[in-house]
Scaffold this motif. Structure first.
Motif, PDB file in Angstrom:
ATOM      1  N   ALA A 159       0.834  -1.214   0.000  1.00 51.42           N
ATOM      2  CA  ALA A 159       0.000   0.000   0.000  1.00 51.42           C
ATOM      3  C   ALA A 159       0.863   1.256   0.000  1.00 51.42           C
ATOM      4  CB  ALA A 159      -0.935   0.002   1.200  1.00 51.42           C
ATOM      5  N   ARG A 160       1.988   1.222   0.716  1.00 51.79           N
ATOM      6  CA  ARG A 160       2.876   2.382   0.722  1.00 51.79           C
ATOM      7  C   ARG A 160       3.746   2.433  -0.531  1.00 51.79           C
ATOM      8  NH1 ARG A 160       4.211   7.319   0.387  1.00 51.79           N
ATOM      9  NH2 ARG A 160       6.347   7.796   0.969  1.00 51.79           N
ATOM     10  N   PHE A 161       4.131   1.277  -1.032  1.00 53.00           N
ATOM     11  CA  PHE A 161       4.976   1.260  -2.239  1.00 53.00           C
ATOM     12  C   PHE A 161       4.313   2.009  -3.388  1.00 53.00           C
ATOM     13  CE2 PHE A 161       7.294  -2.951  -1.093  1.00 53.00           C
ATOM     14  CZ  PHE A 161       8.288  -2.247  -0.456  1.00 53.00           C
ATOM     15  N   ILE A 189      -3.962  -0.457   3.132  1.00 50.94           N
ATOM     16  CA  ILE A 189      -4.492   0.895   2.900  1.00 50.94           C
ATOM     17  C   ILE A 189      -3.459   1.933   3.353  1.00 50.94           C
ATOM     18  CG2 ILE A 189      -6.319   2.531   3.543  1.00 50.94           C
ATOM     19  CD1 ILE A 189      -8.180   0.218   4.066  1.00 50.94           C
ATOM     20  N   PRO A 190      -3.187   2.947   2.526  1.00 48.24           N
ATOM     21  CA  PRO A 190      -2.287   4.030   2.965  1.00 48.24           C
ATOM     22  C   PRO A 190      -2.909   4.806   4.137  1.00 48.24           C
ATOM     23  CG  PRO A 190      -2.602   4.095   0.581  1.00 48.24           C
ATOM     24  CD  PRO A 190      -3.633   3.136   1.134  1.00 48.24           C
ATOM     25  N   ILE A 191      -2.053   5.348   4.982  1.00 48.75           N
ATOM     26  CA  ILE A 191      -2.497   6.185   6.102  1.00 48.75           C
ATOM     27  C   ILE A 191      -2.030   7.613   5.834  1.00 48.75           C
ATOM     28  CG2 ILE A 191      -2.245   6.657   8.574  1.00 48.75           C
ATOM     29  CD1 ILE A 191      -1.866   3.669   9.025  1.00 48.75           C
ATOM     30  N   THR A 192      -2.971   8.567   5.913  1.00 48.09           N
ATOM     31  CA  THR A 192      -2.632   9.972   5.662  1.00 48.09           C
ATOM     32  C   THR A 192      -2.802  10.794   6.932  1.00 48.09           C
ATOM     33  OG1 THR A 192      -4.910  10.329   4.951  1.00 48.09           O
ATOM     34  CG2 THR A 192      -3.294   9.887   3.234  1.00 48.09           C
ATOM     35  N   ASN A 193      -2.083  11.906   6.992  1.00 50.34           N
ATOM     36  CA  ASN A 193      -2.297  12.832   8.106  1.00 50.34           C
ATOM     37  C   ASN A 193      -3.378  13.852   7.729  1.00 50.34           C
ATOM     38  OD1 ASN A 193      -1.097  14.700   6.448  1.00 50.34           O
ATOM     39  ND2 ASN A 193       0.831  14.786   7.574  1.00 50.34           N
ATOM     40  N   ILE A 206       1.670   9.122   5.424  1.00 50.08           N
ATOM     41  CA  ILE A 206       2.682   8.988   6.480  1.00 50.08           C
ATOM     42  C   ILE A 206       2.968   7.526   6.809  1.00 50.08           C
ATOM     43  CG2 ILE A 206       2.164  11.229   7.524  1.00 50.08           C
ATOM     44  CD1 ILE A 206       0.460   9.729   9.624  1.00 50.08           C
ATOM     45  N   GLY A 207       2.309   6.607   6.114  1.00 47.95           N
ATOM     46  CA  GLY A 207       2.519   5.188   6.365  1.00 47.95           C
ATOM     47  C   GLY A 207       1.412   4.380   5.733  1.00 47.95           C
ATOM     48  N   ALA A 208       1.246   3.145   6.203  1.00 49.81           N
ATOM     49  CA  ALA A 208       0.181   2.285   5.672  1.00 49.81           C
ATOM     50  C   ALA A 208      -0.100   1.187   6.671  1.00 49.81           C
ATOM     51  CB  ALA A 208       0.573   1.688   4.326  1.00 49.81           C
ATOM     52  N   ILE A 209      -1.320   0.617   6.581  1.00 54.95           N
ATOM     53  CA  ILE A 209      -1.713  -0.491   7.434  1.00 54.95           C
ATOM     54  C   ILE A 209      -2.051  -1.697   6.564  1.00 54.95           C
ATOM     55  CG2 ILE A 209      -4.126   0.280   7.485  1.00 54.95           C
ATOM     56  CD1 ILE A 209      -4.261  -0.775  10.396  1.00 54.95           C
ATOM     57  N   GLY A 210      -1.687  -2.893   7.034  1.00 58.07           N
ATOM     58  CA  GLY A 210      -2.012  -4.124   6.337  1.00 58.07           C
ATOM     59  C   GLY A 210      -2.652  -5.110   7.292  1.00 58.07           C
TER      60      GLY A 210
END
Lengths: 132, 132, 132, 132
Positions: free
Chosen positions: D61-63, D98-102, D108-112
């Motif tokens: 997701a971050r890639f 899913i990407p994580i946004t601020n 700013i990261g992602a969750i799997g």
């Protein structure tokens, strides 16, 4: 706080100039703050095996935020970090990898150089790191 | 007999408190009796290269049911386990990995800590292991 | 007959200009006739996962001396090269990798581009390959 | 702009609550902007094979700065990104990353998440990503 491509290319150009000045042929790699490759150059005739070493030196310098040679001093037989090189898909712990900082002192990436003696590798990496 | 997530998180919380008390930034990993990751935390600003090392320390401690530093004493040049680090996809054999036992003395997992000197790493891992 | 660093950098510069002209952010890799990396650039903000893909595209193009998209046509389910991607440490077989030839038609390396649609990737790679 | 450990733990806690609410057992991983692991939790009884999948989903997701399921739609046989999974040491391209946004919209990261049907995996990942 991440190194830009323009900054990475400036570092590689400065490193190449130093490499030529001391009559060596180098592989030069720059990684960002996440230890991912940003830019790379292999000078004509440089050792092929130094390609991977230069990238691993840059990563190692960022992984531990110190010059690679310092890690190597601690990883000798009997040393406190003996065989740390087996981590992270393979580290290179002799000189030639140096963190790159911005004007605030934040580490924004690292440079790794390989292709000659470790003294020469370190000198070329230092020329690159100091160019910013 | 396997560590639960609640137990692993309790160990990580205790390890983090110890890490803060001695002013360090650590990567902390807990594996179960099958040497598979249960929980992990990387403290803000901790060395990136210690991520993999902390997991490998936890695995190494469970692989051989002993503190990682003990494996390292046996894997020095000339030692009986010289270069055992080449097994299992890479071991880390300096201090910072400790088995975790339940109240019956059964090993239910292990904790691995990396991010400072090996003495600090071990102290933080011990704080985590003893929290259960 | 091998691509020089100066030629590789010329190809990367041309590829970057094309990438900017079509408003994309690319990872661009150039390998030599031995399929070893010569030069690399990751444009600011380009996808991180495209780093490895751009290098694998360049290698794949040189491994088989054809555009990567052609390999991909042959590696579909039921195709003659089905799952060839499992070889050589991982191939990438969609468009974006193109062999680089000298004025005699000899293949002297290859370029790989990743960071947008495969059509854009191919267009940027072509701009780089044609710059020599 | 990088996710903090406190933010990552908040996302994992929210994801766990959702997982319990829909009666599933999940592996939950959070990576930072550099695609490096920040925090991880395997709920008791969750599939062991989902450990690696959850981490690979977060990285994927971050890639590519998009939900993993979108990559998977493009990587089917005949699709433009067929076999992209061979890159970056292995991608996972079905839903659950899913990407994580601020608050500024910066990634700013992602969750799997992995451990149940892909619909459930995605729902749990979404609960985690939205907790920030």
């Amino acid at each position: 706080m991440n190194i830009t491509l323009a900054q990475a290319e400036k570092a590689i150009t400065a490193a190449q100039e130093k490499a030529k000045a001391i009559d060596t042929k180098m592989n030069i790699a720059v990684v960002d703050a996440g230890a991912n490759l940003v830019a790379f150059a292999r000078m004509d005739g440089a050792w092929l095996g130094s390609l991977d070493i230069s990238i691993k030196k840059a990563k190692t310098a960022r992984f531990f935020d110190m010059n690679t040679g310092l890690v190597g001093e601690l990883s000798q037989p009997g040393g406190s970090l003996y065989n740390i090189e087996h981590s992270n898909g393979g580290l290179i712990t002799f000189p030639g990898g140096i963190p790159i900082t911005n004007s605030n002192g934040d580490i924004i990436g690292a440079i790794g150089v390989s292709g000659s003696s470790v003294d020469n590798d370190h000198a070329v990496a230092e020329a690159g790191a100091k160019a910013l």
